[in-house]
Design a protein around this motif. Structure first.
Motif, PDB file in Angstrom:
ATOM      1  N   VAL A   1      -5.547  -6.096  -1.251  1.00 39.40           N
ATOM      2  CA  VAL A   1      -6.027  -6.956  -2.339  1.00 39.40           C
ATOM      3  C   VAL A   1      -7.490  -7.307  -2.090  1.00 39.40           C
ATOM      4  O   VAL A   1      -7.829  -7.859  -1.047  1.00 39.40           O
ATOM      5  CB  VAL A   1      -5.204  -8.262  -2.434  1.00 39.40           C
ATOM      6  N   ASP A   2      -8.336  -6.996  -3.075  1.00 39.71           N
ATOM      7  CA  ASP A   2      -9.778  -7.217  -2.916  1.00 39.71           C
ATOM      8  C   ASP A   2     -10.232  -8.455  -3.680  1.00 39.71           C
ATOM      9  O   ASP A   2     -10.243  -8.458  -4.912  1.00 39.71           O
ATOM     10  CB  ASP A   2     -10.538  -5.970  -3.409  1.00 39.71           C
ATOM     11  N   GLU A   3     -10.584  -9.492  -2.960  1.00 45.46           N
ATOM     12  CA  GLU A   3     -11.151 -10.730  -3.528  1.00 45.46           C
ATOM     13  C   GLU A   3     -10.346 -11.285  -4.698  1.00 45.46           C
ATOM     14  O   GLU A   3     -10.903 -11.481  -5.798  1.00 45.46           O
ATOM     15  CB  GLU A   3     -12.585 -10.476  -4.007  1.00 45.46           C
ATOM     16  N   PRO A   4      -9.063 -11.572  -4.495  1.00 39.79           N
ATOM     17  CA  PRO A   4      -8.245 -12.007  -5.631  1.00 39.79           C
ATOM     18  C   PRO A   4      -8.646 -13.347  -6.216  1.00 39.79           C
ATOM     19  O   PRO A   4      -8.324 -13.626  -7.364  1.00 39.79           O
ATOM     20  CB  PRO A   4      -6.826 -12.069  -5.045  1.00 39.79           C
TER      21      PRO A   4
ATOM     22  N   PRO B   1      -7.832  -3.702  -7.044  1.00 37.93           N
ATOM     23  CA  PRO B   1      -9.287  -3.637  -6.869  1.00 37.93           C
ATOM     24  C   PRO B   1      -9.984  -4.921  -7.290  1.00 37.93           C
ATOM     25  O   PRO B   1      -9.374  -5.819  -7.880  1.00 37.93           O
ATOM     26  CB  PRO B   1      -9.701  -2.468  -7.771  1.00 37.93           C
ATOM     27  N   GLU B   2     -11.271  -4.970  -6.960  1.00 40.89           N
ATOM     28  CA  GLU B   2     -12.080  -6.152  -7.236  1.00 40.89           C
ATOM     29  C   GLU B   2     -12.181  -6.410  -8.744  1.00 40.89           C
ATOM     30  O   GLU B   2     -12.065  -7.531  -9.202  1.00 40.89           O
ATOM     31  CB  GLU B   2     -13.492  -5.882  -6.684  1.00 40.89           C
ATOM     32  N   ASP B   3     -12.434  -5.349  -9.512  1.00 40.97           N
ATOM     33  CA  ASP B   3     -12.527  -5.521 -10.959  1.00 40.97           C
ATOM     34  C   ASP B   3     -11.117  -5.414 -11.523  1.00 40.97           C
ATOM     35  O   ASP B   3     -10.390  -4.484 -11.244  1.00 40.97           O
ATOM     36  CB  ASP B   3     -13.430  -4.457 -11.596  1.00 40.97           C
TER      37      ASP B   3
ATOM     38  N   LYS C   1     -16.376  -4.255   3.112  1.00 38.40           N
ATOM     39  CA  LYS C   1     -14.959  -4.620   2.967  1.00 38.40           C
ATOM     40  C   LYS C   1     -14.295  -3.814   1.843  1.00 38.40           C
ATOM     41  O   LYS C   1     -13.232  -3.222   2.037  1.00 38.40           O
ATOM     42  CB  LYS C   1     -14.821  -6.131   2.672  1.00 38.40           C
ATOM     43  N   SER C   2     -14.932  -3.825   0.678  1.00 36.84           N
ATOM     44  CA  SER C   2     -14.348  -3.067  -0.443  1.00 36.84           C
ATOM     45  C   SER C   2     -14.342  -1.578  -0.128  1.00 36.84           C
ATOM     46  O   SER C   2     -13.385  -0.871  -0.469  1.00 36.84           O
ATOM     47  CB  SER C   2     -15.134  -3.316  -1.729  1.00 36.84           C
ATOM     48  N   THR C   3     -15.395  -1.109   0.517  1.00 37.57           N
ATOM     49  CA  THR C   3     -15.446   0.309   0.876  1.00 37.57           C
ATOM     50  C   THR C   3     -14.303   0.663   1.827  1.00 37.57           C
ATOM     51  O   THR C   3     -13.726   1.752   1.734  1.00 37.57           O
ATOM     52  CB  THR C   3     -16.820   0.645   1.507  1.00 37.57           C
TER      53      THR C   3
HETATM   54 MG   LIG Z   1     -16.340  -6.159  -2.067  1.00 35.94          MG
END
Ligand SMILES: [Mg+2]
Ligand SMILES: Nc1ncnc2c1ncn2[C@@H]1O[C@H](COP(=O)(O)OP(=O)(O)OP(=O)(O)O)[C@@H](O)[C@H]1O
Length: 237
Positions: free
Chosen positions: A161-164, A83-85, A41-43
């Motif tokens: 939006v990644d894993e907010p 991003p996630e971070d 997913k993030s990729t």
């Molecule tokens: Mg991810």
């Protein structure tokens, strides 16, 4: 504007992570991208943003190909990435962080309305209260909101939006979800990666389920909720 990913593959060194990803986000939609840990997913988001180079496939935004461009160019076309971070500037104040989001996008034509500090603070009252504080002093949830807000300052038409809500307490999670809804109502389309299926399907009209670098199911949020077999195989832990 239609955003479309077709047949996208991507590698980290020699290991292939994406095996032909197909998805679309139409104007005004919130679309969820779901799937277990490590499915890509993030990729997928990183590849859309040009941080990972797609090896094959096309990514178009309003019919215009964006694959192969540099990240900052893709961002300037109106695609914002959270991003996630939570990459906030810890030494800068909340306001300064927000202004950095604007500065990074200078010269970009305005997308869905113009976000300025006043408008951001009306959607994110917590950030108004914290405007003079340094990034380091914010809680996890506040940092997440700041990251989203800073990206909005660049006036994206589409937000990735990644894993907010990852790692946030239930109440803060609800606040973040409500903010995403408001941003969407203000005219920003959203592609939302979420582990929390309920959060995602409550927000999104439609979604895609990913497994091993491919989309294995797509449907309305209700269809995904009702697809017991898909949920058991690809989503539930
Ligand atoms: Mg991810
Ligand atoms: N920088 C990297 N170098 C090599 N492999 C990576 C890198 N980043 C991720 N991977 C691998 O690529 C695969 C997909 O990772 P990705 O982060 O896209 O998954 P994800 O669906 O976002 O998972 P999660 O739900 O845990 O965030 C995983 O097997 C992961 O270990």
């Amino acid at each position: 504007m239609l955003f479309r990913v077709q047949g996208v593959t991507a590698f980290y060194d020699k290991s292939q992570i994406l095996h032909g990803v197909d998805l679309e986000v139409r104007s005004g939609e919130i679309v969820a991208l779901l799937g277990r840990n490590g499915v890509g997913k993030s990729t997928t988001l990183r590849t859309i943003m040009g941080i990972v180079k797609p090896a094959a496939g096309t990514i178009t935004w309003g019919g215009q190909p964006v694959q192969g461009r540099r990240s900052h160019r893709i961002a300037r076309l109106g695609i914002g990435y959270v991003p996630e971070d939570r990459a906030i500037f810890e030494r800068l104040s909340v306001t300064e962080n927000l202004l950095m989001g604007r500065r990074a996008m200078q010269g970009r034509e305005q997308g869905a309305g113009a976000w300025d500090l006043e408008r951001i603070y009306s959607v994110f009252p917590i950030l108004r209260d914290r405007q003079h504080q340094r990034g380091t002093t914010l809680s996890g949830g506040e940092q997440q909101m700041l990251t989203i807000a800073r990206t909005l300052m660049g006036n994206p038409s589409l937000l990735l939006v990644d894993e907010p809500t990852e790692g946030l307490a239930p109440l803060i999670r609800k606040m973040v979800a409500q903010i995403l809804r408001e941003i969407n109502q203000a005219g920003v389309s959203i592609l939302l990666v979420e582990q929390n299926m309920n959060v995602a399907l409550n927000l999104a009209q439609r979604g895609y389920v990913m497994a091993k670098g491919q989309i294995v199911f797509s449907g309305t949020s209700q269809e995904i909720r009702q697809a017991d077999d898909i949920r058991r195989r690809y989503l539930e832990v």
